[in-house]
Each structure stands twice: as structure tokens, then as C-alpha cells.
Write a protein that holds these residues in place. Structure first.
Motif, mmCIF file in Angstrom:
data_model
loop_
_atom_site.group_PDB
_atom_site.id
_atom_site.type_symbol
_atom_site.label_atom_id
_atom_site.label_comp_id
_atom_site.label_asym_id
_atom_site.label_seq_id
_atom_site.Cartn_x
_atom_site.Cartn_y
_atom_site.Cartn_z
ATOM 1 N N UNK A 3 0.810 -1.223 0.000
ATOM 2 C CA UNK A 3 0.000 0.000 0.000
ATOM 3 C C UNK A 3 0.845 1.276 0.000
ATOM 4 N N UNK A 4 1.980 1.266 0.688
ATOM 5 C CA UNK A 4 2.786 2.485 0.800
ATOM 6 C C UNK A 4 4.241 2.203 0.477
ATOM 7 N N UNK A 5 4.866 3.180 -0.130
ATOM 8 C CA UNK A 5 6.271 3.076 -0.516
ATOM 9 C C UNK A 5 6.839 4.484 -0.648
ATOM 10 N N UNK A 6 8.143 4.565 -0.766
ATOM 11 C CA UNK A 6 8.791 5.846 -1.017
ATOM 12 C C UNK A 6 10.104 5.594 -1.740
ATOM 13 N N UNK A 7 10.413 6.469 -2.708
ATOM 14 C CA UNK A 7 11.671 6.399 -3.451
ATOM 15 C C UNK A 7 12.549 7.573 -3.035
ATOM 16 N N UNK A 8 13.755 7.272 -2.556
ATOM 17 C CA UNK A 8 14.671 8.301 -2.084
ATOM 18 C C UNK A 8 15.827 8.462 -3.069
ATOM 19 N N UNK A 9 15.989 9.653 -3.659
ATOM 20 C CA UNK A 9 17.132 9.870 -4.550
ATOM 21 C C UNK A 9 18.432 9.996 -3.753
ATOM 22 N N UNK A 10 19.511 9.437 -4.297
ATOM 23 C CA UNK A 10 20.812 9.467 -3.624
ATOM 24 C C UNK A 10 21.840 10.059 -4.574
ATOM 25 N N UNK A 11 22.604 11.019 -4.074
ATOM 26 C CA UNK A 11 23.723 11.583 -4.842
ATOM 27 C C UNK A 11 24.749 12.095 -3.843
ATOM 28 N N UNK A 12 25.500 11.159 -3.233
ATOM 29 C CA UNK A 12 26.491 11.559 -2.233
ATOM 30 C C UNK A 12 27.680 10.588 -2.270
ATOM 31 N N UNK A 13 28.828 11.096 -2.630
ATOM 32 C CA UNK A 13 30.019 10.241 -2.727
ATOM 33 C C UNK A 13 30.530 9.782 -1.361
ATOM 34 N N UNK A 14 30.216 10.552 -0.311
ATOM 35 C CA UNK A 14 30.624 10.176 1.034
ATOM 36 C C UNK A 14 29.410 9.653 1.808
ATOM 37 N N UNK A 15 29.658 8.786 2.783
ATOM 38 C CA UNK A 15 28.561 8.222 3.559
ATOM 39 C C UNK A 15 27.801 9.309 4.325
ATOM 40 N N UNK A 16 26.480 9.182 4.320
ATOM 41 C CA UNK A 16 25.631 10.115 5.050
ATOM 42 C C UNK A 16 24.295 9.470 5.370
ATOM 43 N N UNK A 17 23.401 10.221 6.003
ATOM 44 C CA UNK A 17 22.089 9.698 6.391
ATOM 45 C C UNK A 17 20.996 10.252 5.480
ATOM 46 N N UNK A 18 19.946 9.472 5.294
ATOM 47 C CA UNK A 18 18.755 9.888 4.559
ATOM 48 C C UNK A 18 17.523 9.511 5.371
ATOM 49 N N UNK A 19 16.514 10.383 5.347
ATOM 50 C CA UNK A 19 15.268 10.135 6.078
ATOM 51 C C UNK A 19 14.096 10.262 5.126
ATOM 52 N N UNK A 20 13.124 9.358 5.248
ATOM 53 C CA UNK A 20 11.934 9.444 4.401
ATOM 54 C C UNK A 20 11.203 10.758 4.665
ATOM 55 N N UNK A 21 10.477 11.224 3.644
ATOM 56 C CA UNK A 21 9.863 12.557 3.731
ATOM 57 C C UNK A 21 8.555 12.554 4.501
#
Length: 729
Positions: free
Chosen positions: A247-265
Motif C-alpha cells: 500500500x505504501x512506498x517511497x523512493x529516495x534519490x541518492x547523490x552523495x560520494x561520502x557516507x551520510x544519512x537519509x530520512x523518508x519525507x
């Protein structure tokens, strides 16, 4: 004591009284942000309800959405013993008047001279609701300020308008934004970090299990690369793995050469999360930012049955998850404010949190604004639940101000409902109306359904009671007469003596032969039936396996309440253990939107023609909270705000039980076994009612015999009572 001494003593007492009064006037007051009542609630409701997505696509509500008034006038009169400096804050463009004279610019500070004065602020804000925060030593913005969206500065001292419209200013709306920095427009629910229970690696991706149903934002740690991460959410593992049908999903774009954090919107509901990074994207781990409403769980219940204890715990957790900015229906799919769901949440809330602000906010956002162009949520029965909820809230909380704020909106909605009756004075679904009743296969909605007539009748009774509270005597008389006439018509039309029940509907002017549970069980706890009719309904409907069973917790709530109201707690206890215990046996960590014991495996996950359409965390699944608090612990208010109340414990076959019921001024505690009752109320005057085989005793209390083994004990506030007795099973 001689007369001169008495005179001196009187003079001293008078001086002390004057000094206390002066100190009270100078005591710092608590300031809070204020707005036009209902406006922040409607605006916040728009923000929340428009977060729903279905497989990443925006999914808007089915009904009209209103907005806040963009120009609001705030004012209050003060009588100061000495001059006072006041700070002013506003959300929007504003001007200030002191005693009707405008001040230059938009001052942030103001000196108010000693004496009687009026402060006015007029605020314009198109984007968010106009709001003000005013704070001085004794001057403070709070719910006692008066507000209007019209130009009504020419009012008398009582707060009544002096124009010809008869409109009154309303008391301001407020919540808990108690500092200049805590602006209403930036409110968000808090979050806290939670860790996963287990994680399964699948190549570059992973399936994460958080152990039970939960809600919040997924945070990806150590993300690196360029591409996309797909996040698939599931209340079940099957749903999270079904990338084409979850029922629910999210696509997160990634563009970072160094490691970092991402959070769903967007915050979402799930237990399992299936994380699939594209080639070239990697991540290290996953955590959850758990989003929650900071409500205190005051109600408690424990008993001799371990399964029932777990049912209470899971019901409380289900309720907690669905208590957000408002009481919502379910956390996965809709995340909307539905009146039928909310009505049950109010009742459960009174026995778990006693959180009045969430009740008030939810009532405002459901009602919206005039003109009325459709039923609440477009559903006929949902309009009626709303009316009933307003007086119910007053009975539990004693909050008359909420009734006063909502009464004009009650009148206009009731005018709309009454205008949709047919020539026989009965209400039926017209174009644009959704007659819901319940999710049930083959349930007829044709013609004039008896269930809807009962809800309208109860709504009219609620209107009459609320009219009295706001001193609308003509309205009270009108609504009560309409209710009396409709009640007589209901039983003349739908009561079938041969069947011992109310029939389901009337079609083309003729009552049908169909009997369903809905109208009959509501007639019981509405107290519309005679004792003889109650017994007929119990036998021919509620305990009759030939009448179609109810499979939603939504209507099981009312069915079991009707049985409890007739003293069938032992039967209801078995039903709760079978129905809610059945969900627990299948691994439920929160209670579902619908449960049919005849279904197998993944059939339990499907609804609405979709394999994972069912909500596995639905507010109406938490009804054991209400049933156990009201009908087993036996606590309910007799007069508004628990000024007087009753406790009628009913073990229902349990060996012992104990619990706490919250009230506006403190808690009521109850402990019961077949030989002893312990009760205490923090405030108000209570009446303990119980049955005993032998003469009971209580130190410090006078037990009154009422005949036939029934006894009563009057409870004073703050006093512990222990009754020794022999329970009648």
C-alpha cells in the motif's frame, strides 16, 4: 470578645482580604497563543489529512475541505491597579488599538496605563491562521479573550454585539503553545529513535523488522553512491515483500560520494520495511524516528485473566498509535479523521487518557465551516455521531465552553439534516449521501433504514440538551419535541412484535421483514426499549445465531456494549477473549479494521479488493478499553465532569480485577474480588452500587440496603473505602 475588639478584627480581616485581592491581580498570568476557535484545528487537519499517499501518489480526502478565516480581531478588557508593560507577538500582519485608538506601526511592546482599558489586535494571515501571544505581569492572552472574523468593535461590556445581526464574539481558541517561540504554525509531533528487532540482508538490500506495528520515519545510515533507494512498507512481512502491491512506498534519490544519512519525507505505518537500493548505492543500517502524540496513559486495568490483560495492553497501544494531532481511523491507509471512528475514540479516550484537547480539536476539524453542503465525511450516520459526541464530551468533561463554541455549527448542520427528511419525517439517503452503517456483505441501505432514524433521534435529544446549556430555550423545546415525535414514529413503523425486534428498513412505504443487529443494539443503550422489549431483543437478535454476525470491531463495540448494559458481562468476557484474542493468536500487535475468524492466512490482510488493503492498526479495534472501564470496573459520570458518578463493579466471571479511570479532577480507583471491594475517588461525590449474598460491611461508610441483595454506599472525595461482601455471581 468586646465590640471594639470585634471591630478591629473585622478591619484587619478586611485589609487582608483587600491585600489578597490586590496580590491576585498582580500575580503573573500564563500566556498562550490564541486564535479563532476551530481555525488552527481546521488548518492543522488539512496539513495532516493531505499526507495520505497510495503507492507514492497523493490521495486527497473525499469531502470538502475548509480553510481558516484570514482576518481576525482579538480583544479583552482589563482593569489595572498600576501601569503594565506588555509584549505582543502575532502570526501575520497586524495592528494594535488601545481603547479604540490605533498605535503607530506594529508595536512589539505596549505600556497600558492604570485603570480600565481595552486591547485590540487585528491580524491578517492568508497562509496560516491568524494568532496572537500577549504577555505582561497580569495581562495574558488566553481562552478568555474574545475574537471575531467580522468588523464588530462596537460591542457592549458583556461581549454582545450591538449591531442588528445578533452575532456574539466567541471565546478564543487555544491549546498548549505557551511561549512566543512555540508558534502554532510550526507545530509537529515529537519523534524518538527506535532500533530494529531484526534485519535480514538480501544482497545490497535488507528487510527490517521493528517487532510490532509502529509509526514514523525511516532513517537510512551510511548511504553512499548515486541512484535511488526504494523503501517498501508493510504492516505484515508479506506486504513489505510485495513490491508491486504494497500500500505504501517511497523512493529516495541518492547523490552523495561520502557516507551520510537519509530520512523518508513522510511518516508512515509499518512493522516491516523492505529496502532496495539500486546498483551503485549502498547503506549500512536502518533506524526509526518514532512519531507520537505525547499523551499520558492514566487509565489502567489488570485482572486474573492473562489473555484479557494482553488484550487491554494491545488495545491501549492501538489507541496510542491512532492518537495523533487528532483521533484518526488507521495509521497505514487513510490517516484521515472519520467521524464514526472518532466517536469511538472519544469514548475510549475518556477511559485511557482523558485528553480533552484532542477531543475538542477532532470535533472542530470534523465539523468544518458553514455553509453545510454535505454530511460529515459525506456519511449520514457520521453527522449523527458528531452531534451525539458533543453532549457526551460535556457529560464526561464538564467543558461547557466547547458546547458554546460549537452550538452555532450544530444548529446549521441539524438544519441541513432536517431538510433532508422525506414527507413522512424520516431520513433516507439522497444523492450525494453515503449511508455507511458498517462494512458488511449484503447489508441493504435502501429506503428508510431504522438505524439512521435512531441516530437522528439521539442527535435531536443531544441538540435539546446543548440548547439548554447555551440558554436557547426555544431551540431546546423545538429539538426535544422533534425527538419525541420521531421516537414514537420509529416504534410505530419498525417494531415487529412477532419478531421481537426492530426491523432493518422501510422500502416504498412498507416495513421489511429483515432483522439486523444495528438498530436493536443501539436502542438498548439509548434506553429506548421497555424491559420486556429488551429481553425480546436480547433473545431474538443479540443471542440469535440466525441474525447475521458482525465481523468489524467497529460494530462489535456497540453489540458488546448493549449486552453489557443488560448485565451480560460473563458472555461479553468470552466474546472479547474469542474475538480480540483471536487476533492475538494470529500474531496481531495492534488491533485490526476487520476480523473474520473464518478467513485463513493472507486472507486476513485483504480488503477493498486489494491484497493488503486492510488496516492492521485501526482505532475502532481498541474498544475493550471502554468496555472494561465502563462496564467491568463500572465507572461512569452521572452529572457533567464527574461532579457525581457511580461505580458498579462487575467481575463477569473474573477472580479479581483492579484499575484506574481518569476524570477531570483526578482518578477513580477500583479493585474487586468476590469478597472485597476497594474504591476511591479523587473528586466529586460517588455512589458504589453492588450486590451481595450476605450483609456487607465497610468501616467509615454507611451501606444502604436497596432490597433484593442490592446495596449502595456514598463515596466522599479523597477517601478510601473497603467493603467486605459476598458477590452474587
Amino acid at each position: 470578645m468586646n465590640k471594639p475588639c470585634l471591630k478591629r478584627l473585622a478591619a484587619v480581616l478586611l485589609l487582608l482580604l483587600f491585600a489578597a485581592s490586590a496580590n491576585a491581580q498582580q500575580r503573573p498570568q500564563k500566556a498562550t497563543w490564541i486564535w479563532y476557535p476551530g481555525d488552527h484545528e481546521i488548518w492543522l487537519g488539512n496539513q495532516m489529512q493531505n499526507r495520505r499517499t497510495e503507492r507514492g501518489t497523493f490521495f486527497p480526502v473525499f469531502w470538502r475541505m475548509d480553510s481558516h478565516y484570514v482576518l481576525i480581531d482579538f480583544h479583552k478588557d482589563f482593569d489595572l491597579a498600576q501601569p503594565e508593560e506588555v509584549e505582543l507577538h502575532a502570526e501575520g500582519q497586524y495592528n494594535v488599538k488601545l481603547d479604540g485608538k490605533p498605535l503607530t506601526g506594529a508595536p512589539t511592546r505596549l505600556t497600558v496605563p492604570a485603570g480600565k482599558h481595552r486591547i485590540n489586535l487585528k491580524v491578517y494571515n492568508q497562509a496560516t491562521p491568524p494568532a496572537v501571544f500577549v504577555r505582561g505581569k497580569t495581562i495574558a492572552s488566553d481562552a478568555s479573550w474574545l475574537v471575531t472574523y467580522e468588523d464588530k468593535e462596537w460591542i457592549d461590556a458583556s461581549g454582545k454585539t450591538s449591531d442588528q445581526s445578533g452575532t456574539t464574539w466567541l471565546q478564543a481558541g487555544a491549546w498548549n503553545f505557551d511561549s512566543p517561540e512555540a508558534r502554532p504554525s510550526v507545530f509537529k509531533l515529537p519523534t524518538e529513535v527506535r532500533r530494529a528487532v531484526r534485519m535480514e540482508r538480501n544482497g545490497q538490500g535488507m528487510v527490517v523488522d521493528f517487532g510490532r506495528e509502529t509509526f514514523g520515519y525511516i532513517k537510512l545510515h551510511g548511504v553512499r553512491g548515486k541512484g535511488q533507494v526504494a523503501v517498501y512498507f508493510g504492516e505484515s512481512k508479506e506486504e513489505a515483500l510485495a513490491t508491486e502491491t504494497c500500500e505504501t512506498l517511497e523512493y529516495l534519490p541518492v547523490d552523495q560520494p561520502q557516507k551520510g544519512d537519509l530520512t523518508t519525507t513522510l511518516s508512515k505505518a509499518f512493522r516491516y520495511v523492505n529496502i532496495r537500493p539500486e546498483a551503485g548505492v549502498s547503506l549500512d543500517s536502518v533506524s526509526l524516528l518514532y512519531e507520537y502524540a505525547p499523551v499520558a496513559e492514566r487509565g489502567k486495568f489488570r485482572c486474573s485473566d492473562a489473555q484479557l490483560n494482553k488484550i487491554w495492553d494491545v488495545a491501549a497501544y492501538t489507541m496510542h498509535l491512532n492518537t495523533r494531532e487528532f483521533f484518526i481511523d488507521g495509521i497505514k491507509r487513510d490517516r484521515w479523521v472519520w467521524s464514526g471512528d472518532a466517536y469511538q475514540s472519544y469514548l475510549m479516550n475518556y477511559y485511557l487518557y482523558f485528553d480533552t484537547p484532542t477531543v475538542n480539536r477532532t470535533q472542530f476539524v470534523l465539523r468544518g465551516k458553514d455553509p453545510v453542503t454535505s454530511h460529515i465525511n459525506t456519511i449520514m450516520d457520521y453527522s449523527f455521531y458528531w452531534f451525539i459526541s458533543v453532549y457526551d464530551a460535556y457529560q464526561y468533561t464538564g467543558d461547557k465552553a466547547q458546547v458554546q463554541q460549537l452550538y452555532p455549527r450544530m444548529q446549521s448542520l441539524m438544519d441541513y439534516c432536517l431538510g433532508r427528511r422525506n414527507q413522512d419525517g424520516l431520513i433516507e439517503g439522497l444523492a450525494g449521501d453515503w449511508v455507511f452503517i458498517d462494512w458488511a456483505d449484503g447489508l441493504s441501505k435502501k429506503g428508510e433504514v431504522s438505524f439512521e432514524q435512531l441516530l437522528l433521534c439521539r442527535s435531536l435529544e443531544s441538540m435539546a440538551l446543548c440548547a439548554k446549556l447555551v440558554d436557547d430555550q426555544a431551540g431546546a423545546q423545538k429539538y426535544q419535541q422533534l425527538a419525541t415525535d420521531l421516537k414514537a414514529k420509529i416504534f410505530a413503523t419498525y417494531w415487529n412484535a412477532g419478531k421481537g425486534a426492530l426491523v432493518h428498513s422501510r422500502v416504498n412505504g412498507q416495513p421489511t421483514e429483515n432483522v439486523t443487529r444495528y438498530a436493536n443494539m443501539f436502542a438498548i443503550f439509548f434506553d429506548y426499549l421497555s424491559p420486556e422489549q429488551e429481553q425480546q431483543v436480547k433473545k431474538s437478535v443479540l443471542l440469535n445465531p440466525q441474525v447475521p454476525k458482525i465481523t468489524t470491531p467497529y460494530m462489535r463495540f456497540y453489540e458488546l456494549e448493549a449486552l453489557c448494559a443488560m448485565g451480560e458481562q460473563p458472555y461479553v468476557l468470552k466474546e472479547m477473549k474469542s474475538y480480540w484474542g483471536g487476533m492475538l493468536d494470529l500474531g496481531a500487535t495492534s488491533f485490526w479494521e476487520e476480523y473474520d475468524p473464518t478467513k485463513k492466512g493472507t486472507e486476513h490482510l485483504a480488503m477493498y479488493g486489494r491484497p493488503f488493503g486492510k488496516s492492521l492498526c485501526h482505532a475502532w479495534g481498541a474498544s475493550p478499553i471502554y468496555l472494561l472501564g465502563k462496564y467491568y470496573l463500572g465507572v461512569k459520570p452521572l452529572t457533567p465532569g464527574y461532579a457525581t458518578y457511580e461505580i458498579v463493579p462487575n467481575l463477569g466471571g473474573l477472580q479479581w480485577m483492579e484499575g484506574t479511570v481518569p476524570t477531570p479532577q483526578g482518578d477513580i480507583t477500583v479493585a474487586a474480588s468476590p469478597k472485597q471491594l476497594k474504591v476511591k475517588g479523587a473528586n466529586g461525590t460517588g455512589t458504589l452500587r453492588f450486590k451481595s449474598k450476605s450483609k456487607p460491611s465497610c468501616k467509615g461508610g454507611k451501606i444502604v440496603a436497596k432490597g433484593s441483595g442490592q446495596y449502595e454506599l456514598t463515596l466522599e472525595k479523597g477517601k478510601d473505602y473497603i467493603v467486605t461482601y459476598q458477590a452474587l455471581q
